[in-house]
Design a protein around this motif. Structure first.
Motif, PDB file in Angstrom:
ATOM      1  N   GLY A   2       0.832  -1.187   0.000  1.00  0.00           N
ATOM      2  CA  GLY A   2       0.000   0.000   0.000  1.00  0.00           C
ATOM      3  C   GLY A   2       0.865   1.234   0.000  1.00  0.00           C
ATOM      4  N   GLU A   3       0.445   2.245  -0.771  1.00  0.00           N
ATOM      5  CA  GLU A   3       1.227   3.464  -0.849  1.00  0.00           C
ATOM      6  C   GLU A   3       0.942   4.339   0.353  1.00  0.00           C
ATOM      7  OE1 GLU A   3       1.480   4.415  -5.472  1.00  0.00           O
ATOM      8  OE2 GLU A   3      -0.530   4.287  -4.678  1.00  0.00           O
ATOM      9  N   ALA A   4       1.877   5.152   0.694  1.00  0.00           N
ATOM     10  CA  ALA A   4       1.790   6.170   1.749  1.00  0.00           C
ATOM     11  C   ALA A   4       1.844   5.573   3.146  1.00  0.00           C
ATOM     12  CB  ALA A   4       0.519   7.006   1.610  1.00  0.00           C
ATOM     13  N   THR A   5       1.168   4.450   3.417  1.00  0.00           N
ATOM     14  CA  THR A   5       1.142   3.910   4.763  1.00  0.00           C
ATOM     15  C   THR A   5       1.949   2.629   4.877  1.00  0.00           C
ATOM     16  OG1 THR A   5      -0.828   2.592   4.334  1.00  0.00           O
ATOM     17  CG2 THR A   5      -1.153   4.838   5.108  1.00  0.00           C
TER      18      THR A   5
ATOM     19  N   LEU B 185     -13.177   7.743 -10.233  1.00  0.00           N
ATOM     20  CA  LEU B 185     -12.114   7.897  -9.240  1.00  0.00           C
ATOM     21  C   LEU B 185     -11.182   6.704  -9.367  1.00  0.00           C
ATOM     22  CD1 LEU B 185     -15.112   8.707  -7.639  1.00  0.00           C
ATOM     23  CD2 LEU B 185     -13.370   9.873  -6.273  1.00  0.00           C
ATOM     24  N   THR B 186      -9.956   6.921  -9.872  1.00  0.00           N
ATOM     25  CA  THR B 186      -9.020   5.836 -10.138  1.00  0.00           C
ATOM     26  C   THR B 186      -7.600   6.371 -10.208  1.00  0.00           C
ATOM     27  OG1 THR B 186      -8.492   4.051 -11.682  1.00  0.00           O
ATOM     28  CG2 THR B 186      -9.293   6.106 -12.627  1.00  0.00           C
ATOM     29  N   ASP B 187      -6.626   5.457 -10.099  1.00  0.00           N
ATOM     30  CA  ASP B 187      -5.239   5.841 -10.341  1.00  0.00           C
ATOM     31  C   ASP B 187      -4.812   5.489 -11.768  1.00  0.00           C
ATOM     32  OD1 ASP B 187      -5.091   3.100 -10.223  1.00  0.00           O
ATOM     33  OD2 ASP B 187      -3.804   3.016  -8.454  1.00  0.00           O
ATOM     34  N   GLY B 188      -5.712   4.879 -12.539  1.00  0.00           N
ATOM     35  CA  GLY B 188      -5.444   4.583 -13.941  1.00  0.00           C
ATOM     36  C   GLY B 188      -4.587   3.357 -14.180  1.00  0.00           C
TER      37      GLY B 188
ATOM     38  N   GLY C 176       0.865   8.956 -14.458  1.00  0.00           N
ATOM     39  CA  GLY C 176      -0.060   9.804 -15.194  1.00  0.00           C
ATOM     40  C   GLY C 176      -1.034   9.029 -16.068  1.00  0.00           C
ATOM     41  N   LEU C 177      -1.357   7.795 -15.693  1.00  0.00           N
ATOM     42  CA  LEU C 177      -2.220   6.969 -16.537  1.00  0.00           C
ATOM     43  C   LEU C 177      -3.669   7.455 -16.525  1.00  0.00           C
ATOM     44  CD1 LEU C 177      -0.803   3.462 -15.539  1.00  0.00           C
ATOM     45  CD2 LEU C 177      -0.163   4.917 -17.469  1.00  0.00           C
ATOM     46  N   ALA C 178      -4.118   8.016 -15.403  1.00  0.00           N
ATOM     47  CA  ALA C 178      -5.487   8.517 -15.349  1.00  0.00           C
ATOM     48  C   ALA C 178      -5.683   9.664 -16.332  1.00  0.00           C
ATOM     49  CB  ALA C 178      -5.830   8.964 -13.930  1.00  0.00           C
ATOM     50  N   GLY C 179      -4.622  10.431 -16.605  1.00  0.00           N
ATOM     51  CA  GLY C 179      -4.732  11.518 -17.561  1.00  0.00           C
ATOM     52  C   GLY C 179      -5.053  11.026 -18.958  1.00  0.00           C
ATOM     53  N   ARG C 180      -4.493   9.871 -19.344  1.00  0.00           N
ATOM     54  CA  ARG C 180      -4.806   9.304 -20.660  1.00  0.00           C
ATOM     55  C   ARG C 180      -6.283   8.932 -20.748  1.00  0.00           C
ATOM     56  NH1 ARG C 180      -0.546   4.750 -22.303  1.00  0.00           N
ATOM     57  NH2 ARG C 180      -2.035   4.707 -24.057  1.00  0.00           N
ATOM     58  N   VAL C 181      -6.836   8.394 -19.671  1.00  0.00           N
ATOM     59  CA  VAL C 181      -8.262   8.053 -19.652  1.00  0.00           C
ATOM     60  C   VAL C 181      -9.111   9.316 -19.751  1.00  0.00           C
ATOM     61  CG1 VAL C 181     -10.082   6.912 -18.345  1.00  0.00           C
ATOM     62  CG2 VAL C 181      -7.770   5.982 -18.302  1.00  0.00           C
TER      63      VAL C 181
ATOM     64  N   VAL D 260     -15.797  13.293 -15.488  1.00  0.00           N
ATOM     65  CA  VAL D 260     -14.734  13.917 -14.710  1.00  0.00           C
ATOM     66  C   VAL D 260     -13.889  12.780 -14.144  1.00  0.00           C
ATOM     67  CG1 VAL D 260     -14.151  15.346 -12.725  1.00  0.00           C
ATOM     68  CG2 VAL D 260     -16.163  15.892 -14.106  1.00  0.00           C
ATOM     69  N   VAL D 261     -12.573  12.826 -14.351  1.00  0.00           N
ATOM     70  CA  VAL D 261     -11.671  11.796 -13.860  1.00  0.00           C
ATOM     71  C   VAL D 261     -10.890  12.360 -12.687  1.00  0.00           C
ATOM     72  CG1 VAL D 261      -9.759  10.253 -14.408  1.00  0.00           C
ATOM     73  CG2 VAL D 261     -11.501  10.755 -16.148  1.00  0.00           C
ATOM     74  N   VAL D 262     -10.998  11.692 -11.545  1.00  0.00           N
ATOM     75  CA  VAL D 262     -10.250  12.077 -10.351  1.00  0.00           C
ATOM     76  C   VAL D 262      -9.038  11.161 -10.258  1.00  0.00           C
ATOM     77  CG1 VAL D 262     -10.324  12.354  -7.853  1.00  0.00           C
ATOM     78  CG2 VAL D 262     -12.366  12.833  -9.222  1.00  0.00           C
ATOM     79  N   ASP D 263      -7.846  11.716 -10.416  1.00  0.00           N
ATOM     80  CA  ASP D 263      -6.604  10.951 -10.400  1.00  0.00           C
ATOM     81  C   ASP D 263      -6.194  10.690  -8.948  1.00  0.00           C
ATOM     82  OD1 ASP D 263      -4.189   9.776 -10.798  1.00  0.00           O
ATOM     83  OD2 ASP D 263      -3.261  11.453 -11.853  1.00  0.00           O
ATOM     84  N   CYS D 264      -6.254   9.434  -8.552  1.00  0.00           N
ATOM     85  CA  CYS D 264      -5.949   9.067  -7.176  1.00  0.00           C
ATOM     86  C   CYS D 264      -4.511   8.593  -6.994  1.00  0.00           C
ATOM     87  CB  CYS D 264      -6.917   7.967  -6.709  1.00  0.00           C
ATOM     88  SG  CYS D 264      -8.658   8.453  -6.812  1.00  0.00           S
ATOM     89  N   GLU D 265      -3.676   8.772  -8.003  1.00  0.00           N
ATOM     90  CA  GLU D 265      -2.290   8.314  -7.913  1.00  0.00           C
ATOM     91  C   GLU D 265      -1.505   9.187  -6.945  1.00  0.00           C
ATOM     92  OE1 GLU D 265       1.042   6.728 -11.045  1.00  0.00           O
ATOM     93  OE2 GLU D 265      -0.037   8.584 -11.527  1.00  0.00           O
TER      94      GLU D 265
END
Length: 690
Positions: A398-401, A610-613, A656-661, A644-649
């Motif tokens: 898991g990231e961050a934690t 809402l995704t990290d892509g 930057g994969l959510a940006g492509r979506v 609307v795409v919320v980039d959760c990365e």
């Protein structure tokens, strides 16, 4: 034309309604004292809500009215500002005027503003050249009952007008060059099925009393309900005759209580009891105190007493407080009977105007308004951490934690509690729609402000743009031979008023619940953002839906619904973990929107992804997961869906994969860091409106 025999057919008798003691009592208290403020009846379908309300009107005493007055003025107390006045006041000791039955006026859900409050009398304006007022339903309901079935589906601007008139006892009309004020005192009754959406808390507060109605689970009671209904349908007249004595007794008791209400005493001791109970339940404002005082006096009059007692306060509080305890759209209405008893017991300490020194009667432990225990916030249990992954199960870090999360496609784990919700700005769909009235995006509606005239033929009188119609007809008056007052009109002169208001939308949340999203802080922030937008959707009368994707596929966990609290419940039970079938999630959302478009074609959708892509599962065998996801996003854009795409990365390395979506969907990209109290919905609004 309606058959007169059908018009004369009796209603189901009020006295024959089985059970529903609180409903009948609340209606009777309002009949005794209309100042209580009306009744909101909440309940599932098929529970005799409408039957009881319609039956009550037949029990109300007949009224004396000024002959010819369209506003039902009482001869002994006529309205000084009555548009049909001035009326000469008569001596109450020598009744004058004509008798008529109390009116039961039903306000349809699809009514227009001019039908409710009244408007310019177009027929007289165009034929006689005079400015006259045509009364609306508020005038018809004066001194009677105004009944709104499915009040939660009524357009917000109509609810505001309705409740303002109920609170002030007058209706003010400022429209179409007409300025009128008239008396509008009525017993307001609204019924609603909570499954079809809730009323806003500030509107709930405007109803004096509320009652929750449920079908009985007792077999004998259900049998009796069916037996009486079948008997009524087989012989309405005979059934009504069998209950005539009970109906007469109830009607006479209402009349006696109405005469007694003015002499019922409400001393300071009971006023202090009322104030203490309201303070114990931490209700907002002072309306609850006033409603309980009036309802307690009405209950005392109903039982034949000369003064309000604790028994009357208990009954009034039980009916007036449940809907006023709601602080949040997702709070369940209702009142704990034990908490009420505790509050009444503690209120005894405040009955003395000069209480002794000391703590002064704090709220009991566990009662509403009491201090939180063990550091927990009021009304919320401490959030438990999600269970750890089983030993030996493959995981992704898991990231961050640094928490471990399941990487398999099994049942996963419960998502962490949402972060603290926040207030959002209005999220809008660009352009001008033709959707159902609401409070979100711009739309052409049957109500709202007039923006321009049109040459289209008006479908009804309320749609006529009067100034434009007169301008179109004016040059031809001499040619048409007009010699006197009035206006010579032809069909081609009519101009339609084009109105612009607000519409409700369908907000479909597509939430990535895969293992790469399951880091506790990230998923909590995402859930908090969804919850905040759900609150906004509740206030703006939207439909909401939710798709989640994880493992090998996607699931429509909440079909589009107006019951936003149901969406919150599904959000709380969401599970996380596994791979990322992003394409499947978007395709499932597309199918859900297509099905909803057939059911509700006027409601424009907005998709919030809402995704990290990091797509890891392709939609086709051998396909590229991210390419498939972009293709699915492109299909949504081709369908005219605004996304609307919320980039959760997160983390030091971002792909930057959510940006492509987002680019494939033709919508804006919002980073997770922008999901703050000031920017979440504001960023979305700005982006989609560009």
């Amino acid at each position: 034309m309606t058959d007169p025999a059908l018009q004369a057919a009796p209603h189901f008798p009020f006295s024959a309604v089985v059970g529903h003691d609180d409903l009948r009592l609340a209606l009777l208290l309002n009949a005794v004292h209309p100042g209580v403020g009306g009744v909101l009846v909440r309940g599932e379908k098929g529970t005799a809500k409408s039957t009881a309300v319609r039956a009550l009107a037949a029990l109300l005493p007949e009224l004396r009215v000024v002959p010819g007055c369209r506003f039902g003025c009482a001869p002994e107390h006529p309205d000084p500002g009555c548009p049909d006045g001035p009326h000469q006041r008569t001596d109450p000791a020598h009744p004058a005027g004509e008798l008529r039955a109390a009116q039961l006026i039903e306000l349809p859900v699809g009514a227009t503003e001019d039908r409710l409050v009244g408007s310019l009398d177009l027929e007289r304006a165009l034929s006689e050249g005079v400015r006259a007022y045509q009364p609306g339903l508020l005038a018809d309901a004066h001194r009677g009952v105004l009944y709104v079935d499915e009040v939660n589906l009524l357009h917000d601007h109509l609810v505001d007008l309705l409740l303002d008139a109920a609170a002030m006892g007058r209706a003010h009309v400022e429209r179409d060059g007409v300025s009128v004020s008239h008396a509008a005192r009525f017993l307001l009754v609204g019924t609603m099925n909570p499954e079809e959406g809730e009323l806003r808390p500030q509107l709930l507060d405007r109803f004096g009393l509320t009652v929750e109605v449920r079908a009985a689970r007792d077999v004998d009671t259900r049998v009796e309900v069916v037996r009486r209904r079948l008997a009524f349908e087989a012989d309405p007249v005979g059934f009504a005759a069998a209950w005539a004595a009970a109906e007469t007794e109830t009607a006479e008791r209402i009349a006696v209580a109405q005469q007694r209400i003015g002499s019922v005493r409400l001393d300071d001791r009971e006023l202090r009891r009322i104030a203490a109970v309201c303070a114990a339940f931490d209700v907002d404002g002072m309306r609850a105190d006033l409603v309980i005082a009036r309802a307690a006096a009405a209950h005392a009059a109903w039982r034949g007493a000369d003064a309000v007692a604790e028994e009357d306060v208990r009954v009034a509080a039980r009916l007036a407080l449940p809907h006023r305890r709601r602080r949040d759209p997702f709070d369940e209405p209702g009142i704990d009977e034990q908490a009420l008893e505790d509050a009444l017991r503690d209120a005894a300490e405040h009955l003395d105007p000069q209480p002794p020194d000391g703590d002064g009667g704090g709220t009991p432990g566990g009662s509403p308004g009491g201090p939180p225990e063990d550091g927990a916030s009021s009304g919320e249990a401490p959030a438990a951490a999600p269970p750890p992954a089983p030993a030996g199960e493959p995981t992704e870090p898991g990231e961050a934690t640094g928490q471990a999360v399941p990487a398999g496609d099994g049942p996963g784990q419960l998502a962490p509690p949402p972060a603290n919700p926040f207030r959002t700005r209005r999220l809008e769909v660009p352009g001008i729609g033709e959707g159902v009235p609401g409070r979100r995006s711009r739309a052409r509606t049957d109500t709202g402000r007039v923006v321009r005239p049109s040459t289209a033929t008006p479908a009804r009188a309320a749609d006529v743009h009067l100034p434009a119609t007169i301008v179109a007809a004016a040059p031809y008056q001499r040619v048409r031979g007009r010699t006197g007052p009035g206006l010579s009109l032809r069909h081609e002169d009519l101009r339609q008023a084009v109105r612009e208001g607000r519409e409700g939308n369908l907000v479909l949340f597509v939430v990535d619940a895969s293992g790469s999203m399951a880091a506790r802080t990230r998923m909590g922030a995402v859930s908090g953002a969804v919850l905040s937008l759900l609150r906004d959707a509740y206030q703006r009368r939207d439909k909401v839906g939710m798709v989640t994707f994880r493992g090998l596929g996607a699931e429509l966990v909440l079909p589009p619904t107006s019951s936003v609290p149901a969406a919150q419940a599904r959000l709380g039970s969401m599970r996380t973990g596994g791979r990322t079938p992003l394409a499947s999630g978007l395709l499932r959302a597309r199918r859900a929107l297509a099905a909803e478009r057939l059911r509700d074609p006027r409601r424009r959708p907005l998709l919030v992804l809402l995704t990290d892509g990091r797509a890891t599962v392709a939609a086709r065998a051998g396909g590229d997961p991210l390419v498939d996801a972009c293709r699915a996003a492109g299909l949504l854009a081709a369908d005219g869906v605004h996304s609307v795409v919320v980039d959760c990365e997160r983390g030091p390395v971002r792909l930057g994969l959510a940006g492509r979506v987002a680019r494939a969907a033709g919508g804006p990209l919002v980073t997770l860091d922008e999901l703050s109290a000031d920017s979440v919905a504001g960023v979305v609004t700005t982006a989609v409106s560009a």
